[in-house]
Write a protein that holds these residues in place. Sequence first.
Motif, short mmCIF file in Angstrom:
data_model
loop_
_atom_site.label_atom_id
_atom_site.label_comp_id
_atom_site.label_asym_id
_atom_site.label_seq_id
_atom_site.Cartn_x
_atom_site.Cartn_y
_atom_site.Cartn_z
N UNK A 3 3.52 -3.39 -16.00
CA UNK A 3 3.79 -2.69 -14.74
C UNK A 3 5.17 -3.06 -14.21
N UNK A 4 5.58 -4.31 -14.38
CA UNK A 4 6.88 -4.76 -13.87
C UNK A 4 8.04 -4.07 -14.58
N UNK A 5 7.81 -3.56 -15.80
CA UNK A 5 8.86 -2.90 -16.57
C UNK A 5 8.99 -1.41 -16.27
N UNK A 6 8.03 -0.83 -15.56
CA UNK A 6 8.06 0.60 -15.26
C UNK A 6 9.32 0.95 -14.48
N UNK A 55 -4.59 -9.71 -9.78
CA UNK A 55 -3.42 -9.63 -10.65
C UNK A 55 -2.40 -8.58 -10.21
N UNK A 56 -2.67 -7.86 -9.12
CA UNK A 56 -1.73 -6.84 -8.65
C UNK A 56 -0.41 -7.50 -8.23
N UNK A 57 0.73 -6.81 -8.51
CA UNK A 57 2.04 -7.34 -8.17
C UNK A 57 2.27 -7.41 -6.66
N UNK A 58 1.69 -6.46 -5.93
CA UNK A 58 1.85 -6.39 -4.48
C UNK A 58 0.47 -6.38 -3.83
N UNK A 134 -11.19 -4.49 -7.99
CA UNK A 134 -12.17 -5.57 -8.17
C UNK A 134 -13.54 -5.21 -7.59
N UNK A 135 -13.55 -4.38 -6.56
CA UNK A 135 -14.78 -3.94 -5.90
C UNK A 135 -14.50 -2.58 -5.28
N UNK A 136 -15.54 -1.73 -5.18
CA UNK A 136 -15.35 -0.43 -4.54
C UNK A 136 -16.67 0.11 -4.00
N UNK A 137 -16.54 1.03 -3.05
CA UNK A 137 -17.69 1.76 -2.52
C UNK A 137 -17.14 2.92 -1.70
#
Length: 170
Positions: A3-6, A55-58, A134-137
């Motif tokens: 993702x950092x290389x995009x 692990x998200x960059x932001x 990581x979690x959703x609803x």
Amino acid sequence: MSAADEILDVVDEQDRVVGQASRGEIYARGLRHRCVFVQARDTSGRIFVHRRTATKLVFPSLHDMFVGGVVGAGESYDDAALREAEEELGVSGLPRPTHLFTFLYDNGAGQSWWSAVYEVRCELPVRPQVEEVAWHDFLPETEVERLLTEWEWVPDGLAAYRRLRTTPPG
């Protein structure tokens, strides 16, 4: 490619492209770029809410009431909104999200991006990306409102949500 290389477009205060850089460089140098925020609702009108992975960059591990992300170099906001919504929800065949408004998010501490806000109805079963979610609803809007003071939310999504709640339709 990580993702950092995009590669993303770097934009100015009027949202004009002034260059390109990797996402990692953009984040490290606080360069202005473009993002999309898509509020996904199910057939009952409930809002898709999720907690981002660590692990998200932001804004790792924070909650969000939008799916979305960065707009790639040369990509339109509309194309990015559909791509990001389908990727994060883990679906294909979504209707094209409807653009609501665009605003400049700037936290005053080196994080600034043009933010196009959309909405989409998701009638498909979701299978969110495990790398992103990581979690959703799907939560009723009254529950989202209640949780605004209880959970830690991504600040740009919270800014977009507050604007959405105060922006008249059309």
